[in-house]
Motif scaffolding. Structure first.
Motif, PDB file in Angstrom:
ATOM      1  N   ILE A 100      -3.875  -8.694   4.943  1.00  0.00           N
ATOM      2  CA  ILE A 100      -3.883  -7.446   4.174  1.00  0.00           C
ATOM      3  C   ILE A 100      -3.399  -6.288   5.035  1.00  0.00           C
ATOM      4  CG2 ILE A 100      -5.376  -5.758   3.024  1.00  0.00           C
ATOM      5  CD1 ILE A 100      -7.191  -8.157   2.252  1.00  0.00           C
ATOM      6  N   VAL A 101      -3.947  -6.171   6.233  1.00  0.00           N
ATOM      7  CA  VAL A 101      -3.574  -5.072   7.121  1.00  0.00           C
ATOM      8  C   VAL A 101      -2.082  -5.151   7.461  1.00  0.00           C
ATOM      9  CG1 VAL A 101      -3.928  -4.037   9.399  1.00  0.00           C
ATOM     10  CG2 VAL A 101      -5.896  -4.836   8.076  1.00  0.00           C
ATOM     11  N   SER A 102      -1.602  -6.347   7.762  1.00  0.00           N
ATOM     12  CA  SER A 102      -0.188  -6.505   8.127  1.00  0.00           C
ATOM     13  C   SER A 102       0.732  -6.090   6.991  1.00  0.00           C
ATOM     14  CB  SER A 102       0.091  -7.965   8.519  1.00  0.00           C
ATOM     15  OG  SER A 102      -0.689  -8.359   9.622  1.00  0.00           O
ATOM     16  N   ARG A 103       0.402  -6.515   5.779  1.00  0.00           N
ATOM     17  CA  ARG A 103       1.245  -6.175   4.626  1.00  0.00           C
ATOM     18  C   ARG A 103       1.277  -4.673   4.371  1.00  0.00           C
ATOM     19  NH1 ARG A 103       2.599 -10.497   1.304  1.00  0.00           N
ATOM     20  NH2 ARG A 103       1.528 -12.470   1.767  1.00  0.00           N
ATOM     21  N   ARG A 104       0.105  -4.043   4.394  1.00  0.00           N
ATOM     22  CA  ARG A 104       0.055  -2.617   4.088  1.00  0.00           C
ATOM     23  C   ARG A 104       0.696  -1.786   5.197  1.00  0.00           C
ATOM     24  NH1 ARG A 104       0.675  -0.016   0.974  1.00  0.00           N
ATOM     25  NH2 ARG A 104      -0.890   1.640   1.079  1.00  0.00           N
ATOM     26  N   VAL A 105       0.490  -2.188   6.447  1.00  0.00           N
ATOM     27  CA  VAL A 105       1.114  -1.459   7.553  1.00  0.00           C
ATOM     28  C   VAL A 105       2.632  -1.562   7.455  1.00  0.00           C
ATOM     29  CG1 VAL A 105       1.476  -1.482  10.059  1.00  0.00           C
ATOM     30  CG2 VAL A 105      -0.846  -1.593   9.133  1.00  0.00           C
ATOM     31  N   ASP A 106       3.109  -2.734   7.066  1.00  0.00           N
ATOM     32  CA  ASP A 106       4.558  -2.909   6.914  1.00  0.00           C
ATOM     33  C   ASP A 106       5.095  -2.008   5.804  1.00  0.00           C
ATOM     34  OD1 ASP A 106       7.124  -4.386   7.406  1.00  0.00           O
ATOM     35  OD2 ASP A 106       6.773  -5.032   5.348  1.00  0.00           O
ATOM     36  N   GLN A 107       4.382  -1.959   4.662  1.00  0.00           N
ATOM     37  CA  GLN A 107       4.816  -1.106   3.552  1.00  0.00           C
ATOM     38  C   GLN A 107       4.791   0.371   3.942  1.00  0.00           C
ATOM     39  OE1 GLN A 107       2.033  -2.270   0.537  1.00  0.00           O
ATOM     40  NE2 GLN A 107       3.179  -4.075  -0.088  1.00  0.00           N
ATOM     41  N   ILE A 108       3.698   0.798   4.575  1.00  0.00           N
ATOM     42  CA  ILE A 108       3.590   2.203   4.970  1.00  0.00           C
ATOM     43  C   ILE A 108       4.619   2.535   6.039  1.00  0.00           C
ATOM     44  CG2 ILE A 108       2.079   3.912   6.055  1.00  0.00           C
ATOM     45  CD1 ILE A 108      -0.290   2.381   4.791  1.00  0.00           C
ATOM     46  N   GLY A 109       4.808   1.627   6.983  1.00  0.00           N
ATOM     47  CA  GLY A 109       5.785   1.858   8.043  1.00  0.00           C
ATOM     48  C   GLY A 109       7.186   2.040   7.513  1.00  0.00           C
ATOM     49  N   ARG A 110       7.555   1.241   6.503  1.00  0.00           N
ATOM     50  CA  ARG A 110       8.904   1.377   5.924  1.00  0.00           C
ATOM     51  C   ARG A 110       9.054   2.707   5.204  1.00  0.00           C
ATOM     52  NH1 ARG A 110       9.170  -2.224   2.129  1.00  0.00           N
ATOM     53  NH2 ARG A 110       7.541  -3.727   2.655  1.00  0.00           N
ATOM     54  N   SER A 111       7.989   3.166   4.548  1.00  0.00           N
ATOM     55  CA  SER A 111       8.071   4.456   3.848  1.00  0.00           C
ATOM     56  C   SER A 111       8.177   5.618   4.825  1.00  0.00           C
ATOM     57  CB  SER A 111       6.856   4.642   2.941  1.00  0.00           C
ATOM     58  OG  SER A 111       5.681   4.904   3.689  1.00  0.00           O
ATOM     59  N   LEU A 112       7.686   5.433   6.058  1.00  0.00           N
ATOM     60  CA  LEU A 112       7.731   6.484   7.071  1.00  0.00           C
ATOM     61  C   LEU A 112       8.878   6.284   8.059  1.00  0.00           C
ATOM     62  CD1 LEU A 112       3.902   6.719   7.893  1.00  0.00           C
ATOM     63  CD2 LEU A 112       5.234   8.225   6.410  1.00  0.00           C
ATOM     64  N   ASP A 113       9.736   5.282   7.790  1.00  0.00           N
ATOM     65  CA  ASP A 113      10.862   4.969   8.668  1.00  0.00           C
ATOM     66  C   ASP A 113      10.417   4.608  10.075  1.00  0.00           C
ATOM     67  OD1 ASP A 113      12.768   5.422   6.674  1.00  0.00           O
ATOM     68  OD2 ASP A 113      12.842   7.572   7.090  1.00  0.00           O
ATOM     69  N   LEU A 114       9.262   3.953  10.177  1.00  0.00           N
ATOM     70  CA  LEU A 114       8.816   3.472  11.471  1.00  0.00           C
ATOM     71  C   LEU A 114       9.438   2.101  11.727  1.00  0.00           C
ATOM     72  CD1 LEU A 114       5.006   4.362  11.333  1.00  0.00           C
ATOM     73  CD2 LEU A 114       6.814   5.587  12.545  1.00  0.00           C
ATOM     74  N   PRO A 115       9.798   1.804  12.969  1.00  0.00           N
ATOM     75  CA  PRO A 115      10.396   0.500  13.252  1.00  0.00           C
ATOM     76  C   PRO A 115       9.384  -0.619  13.066  1.00  0.00           C
ATOM     77  CG  PRO A 115       9.924   1.665  15.293  1.00  0.00           C
ATOM     78  CD  PRO A 115       9.678   2.635  14.185  1.00  0.00           C
ATOM     79  N   ALA A 116       9.875  -1.770  12.666  1.00  0.00           N
ATOM     80  CA  ALA A 116       9.000  -2.931  12.523  1.00  0.00           C
ATOM     81  C   ALA A 116       8.472  -3.331  13.895  1.00  0.00           C
ATOM     82  CB  ALA A 116       9.756  -4.092  11.881  1.00  0.00           C
ATOM     83  N   ALA A 117       7.252  -3.849  13.906  1.00  0.00           N
ATOM     84  CA  ALA A 117       6.645  -4.259  15.177  1.00  0.00           C
ATOM     85  C   ALA A 117       6.193  -5.705  15.075  1.00  0.00           C
ATOM     86  CB  ALA A 117       5.466  -3.352  15.520  1.00  0.00           C
ATOM     87  N   PRO A 118       7.136  -6.656  15.156  1.00  0.00           N
ATOM     88  CA  PRO A 118       6.756  -8.055  15.010  1.00  0.00           C
ATOM     89  C   PRO A 118       5.797  -8.523  16.100  1.00  0.00           C
ATOM     90  CG  PRO A 118       9.016  -7.844  15.829  1.00  0.00           C
ATOM     91  CD  PRO A 118       8.574  -6.475  15.409  1.00  0.00           C
ATOM     92  N   GLU A 119       5.861  -7.859  17.280  1.00  0.00           N
ATOM     93  CA  GLU A 119       4.958  -8.247  18.362  1.00  0.00           C
ATOM     94  C   GLU A 119       3.569  -7.667  18.183  1.00  0.00           C
ATOM     95  OE1 GLU A 119       7.742  -6.577  18.749  1.00  0.00           O
ATOM     96  OE2 GLU A 119       9.188  -7.837  19.824  1.00  0.00           O
ATOM     97  N   GLY A 120       3.374  -6.879  17.131  1.00  0.00           N
ATOM     98  CA  GLY A 120       2.109  -6.195  16.947  1.00  0.00           C
ATOM     99  C   GLY A 120       1.031  -7.010  16.276  1.00  0.00           C
TER     100      GLY A 120
END
Length: 386
Positions: free
Chosen positions: A259-279
Protein backbone atom coordinates in the motif's frame (compact mmCIF):
# COMPACT_ATOMS: atom_id res chain seq x y z
CA UNK A 1 -41.69 18.54 -6.21
CA UNK A 2 -37.98 18.83 -6.87
CA UNK A 3 -36.34 22.18 -6.28
CA UNK A 4 -33.99 22.80 -9.20
CA UNK A 5 -30.39 23.68 -8.68
CA UNK A 6 -29.68 27.38 -8.81
CA UNK A 7 -26.97 29.01 -10.83
CA UNK A 8 -23.95 29.63 -8.63
CA UNK A 9 -22.31 33.05 -8.56
CA UNK A 10 -18.54 33.10 -8.95
CA UNK A 11 -16.06 35.44 -7.38
CA UNK A 12 -13.50 36.66 -9.89
CA UNK A 13 -9.82 36.59 -9.07
CA UNK A 14 -7.42 39.42 -9.78
CA UNK A 15 -6.87 39.86 -13.50
CA UNK A 16 -10.07 38.07 -14.56
CA UNK A 17 -12.92 39.72 -16.38
CA UNK A 18 -16.09 39.86 -14.24
CA UNK A 19 -18.58 37.26 -15.44
CA UNK A 20 -15.90 35.30 -17.22
CA UNK A 21 -15.56 31.69 -16.10
CA UNK A 22 -11.96 30.86 -15.19
CA UNK A 23 -10.42 28.16 -17.35
CA UNK A 24 -10.32 24.79 -15.67
CA UNK A 25 -6.83 23.55 -14.95
CA UNK A 26 -5.73 20.70 -17.14
CA UNK A 27 -5.16 17.28 -15.63
CA UNK A 28 -1.41 17.78 -15.76
CA UNK A 29 -1.69 21.00 -13.69
CA UNK A 30 -3.97 19.74 -10.93
CA UNK A 31 -2.01 18.70 -7.87
CA UNK A 32 -4.49 15.99 -6.92
CA UNK A 33 -7.07 15.13 -9.59
CA UNK A 34 -10.40 13.73 -8.49
CA UNK A 35 -10.62 9.96 -8.74
CA UNK A 36 -12.92 10.08 -11.78
CA UNK A 37 -10.31 12.19 -13.60
CA UNK A 38 -7.16 10.42 -12.43
CA UNK A 39 -8.51 7.00 -13.37
CA UNK A 40 -10.78 8.00 -16.26
CA UNK A 41 -9.19 5.47 -18.63
CA UNK A 42 -9.76 2.59 -16.24
CA UNK A 43 -13.37 3.62 -15.62
CA UNK A 44 -13.98 3.89 -19.36
CA UNK A 45 -12.46 0.47 -20.01
CA UNK A 46 -14.53 -1.08 -17.23
CA UNK A 47 -17.73 0.50 -18.58
CA UNK A 48 -16.99 -0.89 -22.05
CA UNK A 49 -16.33 -4.41 -20.74
CA UNK A 50 -19.13 -4.40 -18.17
CA UNK A 51 -22.12 -6.43 -19.36
CA UNK A 52 -23.66 -7.08 -15.95
CA UNK A 53 -26.85 -5.46 -14.62
CA UNK A 54 -26.43 -1.94 -13.27
CA UNK A 55 -28.62 -0.31 -10.62
CA UNK A 56 -30.47 2.82 -11.68
CA UNK A 57 -28.12 5.68 -12.67
CA UNK A 58 -24.98 3.68 -11.82
CA UNK A 59 -22.10 4.05 -14.26
CA UNK A 60 -20.92 0.49 -13.56
CA UNK A 61 -22.34 -2.73 -12.22
CA UNK A 62 -21.56 -3.68 -8.60
CA UNK A 63 -19.09 -6.29 -9.90
CA UNK A 64 -17.25 -3.67 -11.96
CA UNK A 65 -17.18 -1.21 -9.05
CA UNK A 66 -15.57 -3.87 -6.84
CA UNK A 67 -13.08 -4.69 -9.61
CA UNK A 68 -12.23 -1.00 -9.94
CA UNK A 69 -11.41 -0.81 -6.22
CA UNK A 70 -9.53 -4.07 -5.91
CA UNK A 71 -7.91 -4.30 -9.32
CA UNK A 72 -7.85 -6.95 -12.02
CA UNK A 73 -7.26 -7.56 -15.71
CA UNK A 74 -10.08 -7.11 -18.23
CA UNK A 75 -10.62 -9.43 -21.23
CA UNK A 76 -9.03 -6.85 -23.55
CA UNK A 77 -5.87 -6.83 -21.44
CA UNK A 78 -6.54 -3.55 -19.64
CA UNK A 79 -5.01 -3.64 -16.17
CA UNK A 80 -7.13 -2.12 -13.41
CA UNK A 81 -4.87 -0.97 -10.60
CA UNK A 82 -5.92 -1.71 -7.01
CA UNK A 83 -7.26 1.32 -5.15
CA UNK A 84 -7.82 -0.55 -1.89
CA UNK A 85 -5.67 -3.42 -0.67
CA UNK A 86 -7.73 -5.41 1.80
CA UNK A 87 -10.33 -8.18 2.11
CA UNK A 88 -12.49 -8.34 -1.00
CA UNK A 89 -15.55 -9.17 1.09
CA UNK A 90 -15.34 -5.74 2.74
CA UNK A 91 -15.48 -4.06 -0.66
CA UNK A 92 -18.34 -6.29 -1.81
CA UNK A 93 -20.41 -5.49 1.30
CA UNK A 94 -19.79 -1.76 0.85
CA UNK A 95 -20.77 -1.82 -2.82
CA UNK A 96 -23.85 -3.94 -2.15
CA UNK A 97 -24.97 -1.51 0.54
CA UNK A 98 -24.90 1.34 -1.97
CA UNK A 99 -27.09 -0.73 -4.30
CA UNK A 100 -29.81 -0.78 -1.60
CA UNK A 101 -31.59 2.12 0.11
CA UNK A 102 -29.24 1.93 3.10
CA UNK A 103 -26.51 4.52 3.56
CA UNK A 104 -22.92 3.36 4.06
CA UNK A 105 -20.75 4.26 7.05
CA UNK A 106 -17.03 3.53 6.69
CA UNK A 107 -15.55 3.25 10.17
CA UNK A 108 -11.94 2.79 11.23
CA UNK A 109 -8.89 4.23 12.92
CA UNK A 110 -7.08 7.10 11.20
CA UNK A 111 -5.19 6.11 8.10
CA UNK A 112 -7.28 3.10 7.08
CA UNK A 113 -8.21 4.67 3.71
CA UNK A 114 -11.78 5.60 4.61
CA UNK A 115 -11.73 8.82 2.60
CA UNK A 116 -9.85 7.14 -0.25
CA UNK A 117 -12.40 4.31 -0.48
CA UNK A 118 -15.30 6.76 -0.18
CA UNK A 119 -13.99 8.88 -3.04
CA UNK A 120 -13.37 5.93 -5.35
CA UNK A 121 -16.75 4.36 -4.60
CA UNK A 122 -18.51 7.62 -5.53
CA UNK A 123 -16.38 7.98 -8.67
CA UNK A 124 -17.16 4.45 -9.84
CA UNK A 125 -20.85 4.53 -8.99
CA UNK A 126 -21.80 8.06 -10.05
CA UNK A 127 -18.83 9.34 -12.02
CA UNK A 128 -18.59 12.27 -9.60
CA UNK A 129 -16.87 12.21 -6.22
CA UNK A 130 -17.22 15.96 -5.54
CA UNK A 131 -20.65 16.02 -3.86
CA UNK A 132 -18.91 16.30 -0.51
CA UNK A 133 -19.70 17.69 2.94
CA UNK A 134 -16.58 18.02 5.08
CA UNK A 135 -17.48 17.46 8.71
CA UNK A 136 -16.01 19.79 11.33
CA UNK A 137 -17.07 21.15 14.69
CA UNK A 138 -18.37 24.20 12.84
CA UNK A 139 -20.32 22.47 10.08
CA UNK A 140 -23.71 24.24 9.90
CA UNK A 141 -27.05 22.65 9.07
CA UNK A 142 -27.03 24.53 5.75
CA UNK A 143 -24.11 22.38 4.59
CA UNK A 144 -26.28 19.29 4.95
CA UNK A 145 -29.67 20.69 3.91
CA UNK A 146 -29.59 23.95 1.93
CA UNK A 147 -28.71 27.60 2.31
CA UNK A 148 -29.80 30.91 0.87
CA UNK A 149 -28.37 33.57 -1.39
CA UNK A 150 -28.98 36.41 1.03
CA UNK A 151 -28.90 39.14 -1.61
CA UNK A 152 -31.73 37.36 -3.45
CA UNK A 153 -33.49 36.55 -0.20
CA UNK A 154 -33.53 40.15 0.98
CA UNK A 155 -34.50 41.48 -2.43
CA UNK A 156 -37.25 39.01 -3.35
CA UNK A 157 -37.94 36.83 -0.33
CA UNK A 158 -37.73 33.03 -0.27
CA UNK A 159 -37.71 31.69 -3.81
CA UNK A 160 -36.13 28.96 -5.88
CA UNK A 161 -33.59 31.43 -7.23
CA UNK A 162 -32.51 32.32 -3.70
CA UNK A 163 -32.04 28.67 -2.67
CA UNK A 164 -28.46 27.34 -2.54
CA UNK A 165 -28.56 23.51 -2.62
CA UNK A 166 -26.21 21.47 -0.49
CA UNK A 167 -24.23 18.59 -2.05
CA UNK A 168 -26.79 16.21 -0.51
CA UNK A 169 -29.71 18.08 -2.07
CA UNK A 170 -28.01 17.94 -5.45
CA UNK A 171 -27.33 14.21 -5.04
CA UNK A 172 -30.97 13.59 -4.15
CA UNK A 173 -32.23 15.54 -7.16
CA UNK A 174 -29.83 13.93 -9.62
CA UNK A 175 -29.70 10.37 -8.28
CA UNK A 176 -26.04 10.58 -7.33
CA UNK A 177 -23.81 9.44 -4.47
CA UNK A 178 -23.05 12.08 -1.83
CA UNK A 179 -20.25 11.92 0.72
CA UNK A 180 -19.94 13.15 4.31
CA UNK A 181 -16.44 13.10 5.75
CA UNK A 182 -15.78 12.84 9.51
CA UNK A 183 -19.43 12.45 10.45
CA UNK A 184 -18.73 12.25 14.19
CA UNK A 185 -17.06 15.67 14.14
CA UNK A 186 -20.31 17.32 13.05
CA UNK A 187 -22.46 18.72 15.90
CA UNK A 188 -25.17 16.30 17.02
CA UNK A 189 -28.09 18.53 16.01
CA UNK A 190 -26.66 18.86 12.49
CA UNK A 191 -26.06 15.11 12.30
CA UNK A 192 -29.71 14.49 13.08
CA UNK A 193 -30.81 16.53 10.08
CA UNK A 194 -29.73 13.46 8.09
CA UNK A 195 -32.37 11.24 9.69
CA UNK A 196 -35.28 12.38 7.50
CA UNK A 197 -33.08 12.33 4.40
CA UNK A 198 -31.98 8.75 5.03
CA UNK A 199 -35.26 7.33 6.31
CA UNK A 200 -37.86 9.18 4.22
CA UNK A 201 -35.57 10.02 1.25
CA UNK A 202 -37.06 13.48 1.46
CA UNK A 203 -35.69 16.92 2.24
CA UNK A 204 -38.44 19.38 3.23
CA UNK A 205 -38.09 23.04 2.23
CA UNK A 206 -40.76 24.60 4.51
CA UNK A 207 -39.91 28.17 3.45
CA UNK A 208 -41.20 27.33 -0.04
CA UNK A 209 -43.83 24.81 0.98
CA UNK A 210 -41.98 22.21 -1.10
CA UNK A 211 -39.74 19.21 -0.69
CA UNK A 212 -36.97 17.45 -2.55
CA UNK A 213 -37.59 13.75 -3.06
CA UNK A 214 -34.60 11.56 -3.77
CA UNK A 215 -34.62 9.91 -7.16
CA UNK A 216 -33.34 6.40 -7.78
CA UNK A 217 -29.57 6.20 -7.63
CA UNK A 218 -29.21 8.48 -4.61
CA UNK A 219 -27.20 7.25 -1.66
CA UNK A 220 -24.78 8.50 0.95
CA UNK A 221 -21.31 7.41 2.04
CA UNK A 222 -20.14 8.71 5.42
CA UNK A 223 -16.80 8.18 7.13
CA UNK A 224 -16.03 8.26 10.85
CA UNK A 225 -12.96 7.81 12.97
CA UNK A 226 -13.47 5.31 15.78
CA UNK A 227 -10.81 7.14 17.80
CA UNK A 228 -13.27 10.04 18.02
CA UNK A 229 -15.66 8.40 20.46
CA UNK A 230 -17.00 11.07 22.76
CA UNK A 231 -16.63 13.90 20.24
CA UNK A 232 -20.13 13.78 18.77
CA UNK A 233 -21.24 10.18 18.89
CA UNK A 234 -24.01 9.17 16.50
CA UNK A 235 -27.47 8.86 17.97
CA UNK A 236 -28.96 5.38 17.84
CA UNK A 237 -31.64 6.70 15.46
CA UNK A 238 -29.02 7.90 12.98
CA UNK A 239 -26.75 4.89 13.34
CA UNK A 240 -29.68 2.61 12.42
CA UNK A 241 -29.89 4.38 9.05
CA UNK A 242 -26.41 3.16 8.11
CA UNK A 243 -24.84 -0.14 7.27
CA UNK A 244 -21.44 0.05 8.98
CA UNK A 245 -18.33 -1.38 7.35
CA UNK A 246 -15.17 -1.37 9.45
CA UNK A 247 -11.96 -0.85 7.48
CA UNK A 248 -9.12 -2.66 9.29
CA UNK A 249 -5.45 -1.86 9.37
CA UNK A 250 -3.41 -3.88 6.84
CA UNK A 251 -3.30 -7.48 8.03
CA UNK A 252 0.33 -8.22 7.14
CA UNK A 253 3.58 -6.26 6.78
CA UNK A 254 3.74 -7.18 3.09
CA UNK A 255 0.27 -5.78 2.48
CA UNK A 256 1.16 -2.52 4.23
CA UNK A 257 4.44 -2.23 2.31
CA UNK A 258 2.49 -2.74 -0.91
CA UNK A 259 0.00 0.00 0.00
CA UNK A 260 2.71 2.46 0.99
CA UNK A 261 4.75 1.73 -2.15
CA UNK A 262 1.79 2.23 -4.47
CA UNK A 263 0.65 5.49 -2.88
CA UNK A 264 4.17 6.91 -2.66
CA UNK A 265 4.65 6.13 -6.34
CA UNK A 266 1.37 7.86 -7.25
CA UNK A 267 2.11 10.91 -5.11
CA UNK A 268 5.70 11.07 -6.33
CA UNK A 269 4.60 11.14 -9.96
CA UNK A 270 2.14 13.95 -9.25
CA UNK A 271 4.96 15.95 -7.63
CA UNK A 272 7.49 15.10 -10.37
CA UNK A 273 9.71 13.31 -7.89
CA UNK A 274 12.10 10.74 -9.37
CA UNK A 275 11.28 7.09 -8.87
CA UNK A 276 13.25 5.41 -6.11
CA UNK A 277 13.42 1.70 -6.92
CA UNK A 278 16.13 1.25 -4.28
CA UNK A 279 13.81 2.69 -1.66
CA UNK A 280 11.81 -0.48 -1.02
CA UNK A 281 14.08 -1.50 1.85
CA UNK A 282 13.50 1.84 3.57
CA UNK A 283 9.75 1.59 3.01
CA UNK A 284 9.79 -1.83 4.64
CA UNK A 285 11.81 -0.42 7.53
CA UNK A 286 9.36 2.44 8.10
CA UNK A 287 6.44 0.01 8.02
CA UNK A 288 8.21 -2.33 10.45
CA UNK A 289 8.83 0.49 12.95
CA UNK A 290 5.24 1.68 12.72
CA UNK A 291 3.75 -1.79 13.08
CA UNK A 292 5.93 -2.76 16.03
CA UNK A 293 5.22 0.42 17.97
CA UNK A 294 1.55 0.27 17.02
CA UNK A 295 1.19 -3.37 18.11
CA UNK A 296 3.37 -3.05 21.22
CA UNK A 297 5.56 -6.02 20.29
CA UNK A 298 8.44 -6.72 17.94
CA UNK A 299 7.86 -8.66 14.73
CA UNK A 300 9.37 -11.84 16.18
CA UNK A 301 7.13 -11.58 19.24
CA UNK A 302 10.04 -11.69 21.67
CA UNK A 303 10.04 -8.15 23.00
CA UNK A 304 7.08 -6.23 24.33
CA UNK A 305 7.11 -2.50 23.63
CA UNK A 306 5.39 0.60 24.88
CA UNK A 307 3.14 2.24 22.30
CA UNK A 308 3.20 6.01 21.69
CA UNK A 309 0.12 8.22 21.85
CA UNK A 310 -0.19 8.61 18.05
CA UNK A 311 -1.89 6.19 15.69
CA UNK A 312 1.13 5.48 13.44
CA UNK A 313 -1.23 4.74 10.58
CA UNK A 314 -0.49 3.64 7.06
CA UNK A 315 -1.31 7.17 5.89
CA UNK A 316 1.40 8.54 8.17
CA UNK A 317 3.89 6.00 6.83
CA UNK A 318 3.05 7.20 3.30
CA UNK A 319 3.70 10.78 4.40
CA UNK A 320 7.04 9.89 6.00
CA UNK A 321 8.27 8.05 2.92
CA UNK A 322 7.04 10.74 0.50
CA UNK A 323 8.84 13.43 2.49
CA UNK A 324 11.96 11.27 2.58
CA UNK A 325 11.79 10.81 -1.17
CA UNK A 326 11.61 14.58 -1.62
CA UNK A 327 14.65 15.02 0.64
CA UNK A 328 16.58 12.42 -1.35
CA UNK A 329 15.63 14.05 -4.64
CA UNK A 330 16.37 17.67 -3.72
CA UNK A 331 19.13 17.38 -1.13
CA UNK A 332 20.66 13.96 -1.76
CA UNK A 333 21.60 11.64 -4.59
CA UNK A 334 18.05 10.54 -5.35
CA UNK A 335 18.36 7.28 -3.41
CA UNK A 336 16.11 6.94 -0.36
CA UNK A 337 18.33 6.39 2.67
CA UNK A 338 17.82 6.11 6.48
CA UNK A 339 18.70 9.76 7.00
CA UNK A 340 15.87 10.79 4.69
CA UNK A 341 13.15 9.08 6.75
CA UNK A 342 14.54 9.40 10.28
CA UNK A 343 13.19 12.90 10.99
CA UNK A 344 9.77 12.00 9.60
CA UNK A 345 9.55 8.93 11.81
CA UNK A 346 10.53 10.97 14.84
CA UNK A 347 7.81 13.51 14.09
CA UNK A 348 5.20 10.76 13.63
CA UNK A 349 6.12 8.91 16.83
CA UNK A 350 6.81 11.76 19.26
CA UNK A 351 3.49 13.61 19.51
CA UNK A 352 3.67 14.01 23.29
CA UNK A 353 7.17 15.45 23.89
CA UNK A 354 7.40 13.93 27.37
CA UNK A 355 5.86 10.47 27.23
CA UNK A 356 6.43 9.63 23.56
CA UNK A 357 10.10 10.61 23.60
CA UNK A 358 10.72 8.02 26.33
CA UNK A 359 8.93 5.38 24.26
CA UNK A 360 11.00 6.25 21.20
CA UNK A 361 14.33 6.25 23.05
CA UNK A 362 13.60 2.86 24.60
CA UNK A 363 12.68 1.45 21.19
CA UNK A 364 15.88 2.82 19.63
CA UNK A 365 18.15 1.40 22.31
CA UNK A 366 16.49 -1.98 22.92
CA UNK A 367 15.35 -2.89 19.40
CA UNK A 368 16.89 -0.77 16.63
CA UNK A 369 20.40 -0.71 18.07
CA UNK A 370 20.57 -4.50 18.34
CA UNK A 371 18.96 -5.37 15.00
CA UNK A 372 21.21 -6.72 12.25
CA UNK A 373 21.50 -4.42 9.25
CA UNK A 374 19.95 -1.44 11.06
CA UNK A 375 23.12 0.33 12.27
CA UNK A 376 22.85 3.11 9.69
CA UNK A 377 19.18 3.63 10.59
CA UNK A 378 20.06 3.71 14.29
CA UNK A 379 22.72 6.37 13.74
CA UNK A 380 20.37 8.49 11.61
CA UNK A 381 17.64 8.33 14.24
CA UNK A 382 20.08 9.17 17.03
CA UNK A 383 21.25 12.25 15.13
CA UNK A 384 17.73 13.71 14.80
CA UNK A 385 16.67 12.64 18.30
CA UNK A 386 19.34 14.65 20.13
Amino acid sequence: MTVPETTATTTTAAGETPGETPAKASGAEVLRPHAEDAFADELKALAAADDRPRPARWRLSPWAVATYLQGGTLPDGTVITPKYVGPRRIVEVAVTTLATDRALLLLGVPGTAKTWVSEHLAAAVSGDSTLLVQGTAGTPEEAVRYGWNYAQLLAHGPSRDALVPSPLMRAMSEGMTARVEELTRIPADVQDSLITILSEKTLPVPELGQEVQAVRGFNLIATANDRDRGVNELSSALRRRFNTVVLPLPATPDAEVDIVSRRVDQIGRSLDLPAAPEGLSEIRRVVTVFRELRDGVTTDGRTKLKSPSGTLSTAEAISVVTNGLALAAHFGDGVLRPGDVAAGILGAVVRDPAADRVVWQEYLETVVRERDGWKDFYRACREVSV
